[in-house]
Design a protein around this motif. Sequence first.
Motif, PDB file in Angstrom:
ATOM      1  N   ARG A 203       0.848  -1.200   0.000  1.00 17.69           N
ATOM      2  CA  ARG A 203       0.000   0.000   0.000  1.00 17.69           C
ATOM      3  C   ARG A 203       0.883   1.249   0.000  1.00 17.69           C
ATOM      4  N   PRO A 204       1.448   1.596  -1.149  1.00 18.30           N
ATOM      5  CA  PRO A 204       2.249   2.818  -1.215  1.00 18.30           C
ATOM      6  C   PRO A 204       1.360   4.042  -1.447  1.00 18.30           C
ATOM      7  N   CYS A 205       1.890   5.212  -1.136  1.00 19.49           N
ATOM      8  CA  CYS A 205       1.216   6.466  -1.486  1.00 19.49           C
ATOM      9  C   CYS A 205       2.281   7.530  -1.695  1.00 19.49           C
ATOM     10  N   ILE A 206       1.881   8.611  -2.338  1.00 19.26           N
ATOM     11  CA  ILE A 206       2.766   9.736  -2.604  1.00 19.26           C
ATOM     12  C   ILE A 206       2.188  10.982  -1.961  1.00 19.26           C
ATOM     13  N   VAL A 207       3.046  11.762  -1.327  1.00 20.05           N
ATOM     14  CA  VAL A 207       2.657  13.091  -0.837  1.00 20.05           C
ATOM     15  C   VAL A 207       3.438  14.105  -1.665  1.00 20.05           C
ATOM     16  N   VAL A 208       2.714  14.901  -2.432  1.00 22.06           N
ATOM     17  CA  VAL A 208       3.319  15.825  -3.380  1.00 22.06           C
ATOM     18  C   VAL A 208       3.409  17.211  -2.746  1.00 22.06           C
ATOM     19  N   GLY A 209       4.628  17.746  -2.665  1.00 22.72           N
ATOM     20  CA  GLY A 209       4.864  19.004  -1.976  1.00 22.72           C
ATOM     21  C   GLY A 209       5.047  20.190  -2.907  1.00 22.72           C
ATOM     22  N   ASN A 210       5.268  21.339  -2.315  1.00 24.76           N
ATOM     23  CA  ASN A 210       5.350  22.591  -3.059  1.00 24.76           C
ATOM     24  C   ASN A 210       6.559  22.680  -3.980  1.00 24.76           C
ATOM     25  N   GLU A 211       7.619  21.948  -3.666  1.00 25.27           N
ATOM     26  CA  GLU A 211       8.778  21.985  -4.558  1.00 25.27           C
ATOM     27  C   GLU A 211       8.480  21.347  -5.913  1.00 25.27           C
ATOM     28  N   VAL A 212       7.464  20.502  -5.982  1.00 28.75           N
ATOM     29  CA  VAL A 212       7.121  19.859  -7.257  1.00 28.75           C
ATOM     30  C   VAL A 212       6.650  20.906  -8.262  1.00 28.75           C
ATOM     31  N   SER A 213       5.781  21.816  -7.821  1.00 24.58           N
ATOM     32  CA  SER A 213       5.347  22.884  -8.731  1.00 24.58           C
ATOM     33  C   SER A 213       6.436  23.931  -8.897  1.00 24.58           C
ATOM     34  N   MET A 214       7.175  24.208  -7.832  1.00 24.99           N
ATOM     35  CA  MET A 214       8.211  25.239  -7.878  1.00 24.99           C
ATOM     36  C   MET A 214       9.322  24.885  -8.849  1.00 24.99           C
ATOM     37  N   TYR A 215       9.703  23.604  -8.882  1.00 27.41           N
ATOM     38  CA  TYR A 215      10.788  23.161  -9.763  1.00 27.41           C
ATOM     39  C   TYR A 215      10.280  22.353 -10.954  1.00 27.41           C
ATOM     40  N   ARG A 216       8.995  22.495 -11.242  1.00 30.58           N
ATOM     41  CA  ARG A 216       8.375  21.954 -12.451  1.00 30.58           C
ATOM     42  C   ARG A 216       8.607  20.450 -12.630  1.00 30.58           C
ATOM     43  N   ALA A 217       8.207  19.693 -11.627  1.00 35.07           N
ATOM     44  CA  ALA A 217       8.336  18.234 -11.687  1.00 35.07           C
ATOM     45  C   ALA A 217       6.977  17.552 -11.609  1.00 35.07           C
TER      46      ALA A 217
END
Length: 550
Positions: A203-217
């Motif tokens: 049961r994996p999950c991902i928590v997507v943070g603000n650096e993802v949008s900031m560094y375009r990932a």
Amino acid sequence: MDYLASHLLIDQLAAEGTRYIFGSLNSAGSPIIAALSERRTEVQFVAAMHEELAGMMAVGYAQASGRPAVLCLPCATGLIHGLSAMYLAQKTRTPLLVIADEQDTEILNDEQPLSGDLMALVRPLAKWSCELRAPSQLTRNLRRAFQEALSPPKGPVFISSPIDLLTKLATGQTVPPPQTTPLGAADMNFCKKAAKALVGAKRPCIVVGNEVSMYRARREAVSLAEVLGCPAYCEPLPTGVNFPNRHPQFAGVLPLEIDKASELLESYDAILLLGVQTRLAARSNEAPLLPSTAFVIQINTESGLTGRTLSCDLAANADIGETLSRLRAEVQLVVDASWVSTTKTRAEATISVIKKRRQVLEETIPFPSSKAQIAMVWLLRLLDAVRPVKSMVVSDVVCDYANPYEILSLEGSSAYFSSNAGVGGYALCAALGVQWASSDGVVICLTSDGSALYAPQAFWTAAHYNLPVKFIVVNNLGRANFTLHLVPELNSSNRVLLDNPAVAIPQLAHSMRVPSASVDTVSGLEKALQTMFETPGPFVLDVRIDTTLI
């Protein structure tokens, strides 16, 4: 014409790609602003009525453009008024160059009015700071300032510039900014270990943070979530579109309350934290955000974040997009047909659970009558239905039960901007900056009445430049559930509401020649929103909501 130091400064700013210098009405007296017309560059001066507004406008511009914004402030008190913008830039990791005039060096030690220790004032907030001593220092210190502002962690930098230095003759030439190579991917050993942990998780999950949008990932984050078939949560207080919120695997924004967020994550055995900036730590009476039974992998571009507040088993400081591409490749190298089949089933189950949760939410929201008071959720829904396709939302509304990030349709990378700093007045001012960076779209400011009263002069700036910003003021008499309150005990009965006397937002806007309207029933809301978008230039809509309704 003599070539002054201020001319050299403007030339260096132009070489760095600067389009605007933000400042207050008082900033117009600076030699820097005077040099703009003398050098005849494409750099423009944008004036607000107050230094704090100018600073937050600059932050909004930097968030939307991805480039450092330049803020020019007057001596001493002007800088003091701009400190909240530097704090905002520090917390949101926004590149901001602040240049403050300093008194003439010949009289500085005589404790003249509007003088002070500027370097000491900015020390807690600036990543890097300097005071110019000679015109020959200008270009190299400006070049370093831009480099410091853009390097992880992005943030505010400061230059103190004595007025007499700027009016001296100068010789020299601009320093062109170099082409820089971005931070590379995490090493192969990390990627192999992370891939093994994710493939072996049930049961994996991902928590997507603000650096993802900031560094375009964001694209790479979505791709990996689809490969793993797992849900993706967004960190609390997202400052941009970290994950498209209409994606079937988007599980929502983690709530600010640690206990509730912990409850959502406790069933996962592997958690991948991507660019998470949150430093929300559990108090002694709360469960930790991450379950101790989960294998936690954390990837950040900023080196001070990984393994600092949130406990993790694997950590990497690297380019997030490049690392995710490599990690995805490693996953696909080690899996077999059985894993692919299992993952497909997991993806179907994930999508089904999220779909059912959304359906339950839909069923619990009663359809209002035409004469009913306006609930926050219906304001957001109707706004989403009638707003232009090419529109951007700038919000400082903090509301877990009706989160704008979850209700509005947010797909594009520039569709949403917000703050995690809790600075009042952010949305009004930042929306103007976003509009300067995005001239081809409509910017919608979503704010509360309490926050709007921090910076109502923003209406004047919008009218002065005829910016098509649409201000939606959520009028709930200043209740605390629309502000950033991390300590619930402070939301007490002693709070002073904005009802004695009641604040007339439309009249306030009208005094600055901005068209406005007020609405308090569902029947009038859709028409009011349509009128707002059909009206050229800025518009202020005062929406009186019932906070007892979900």
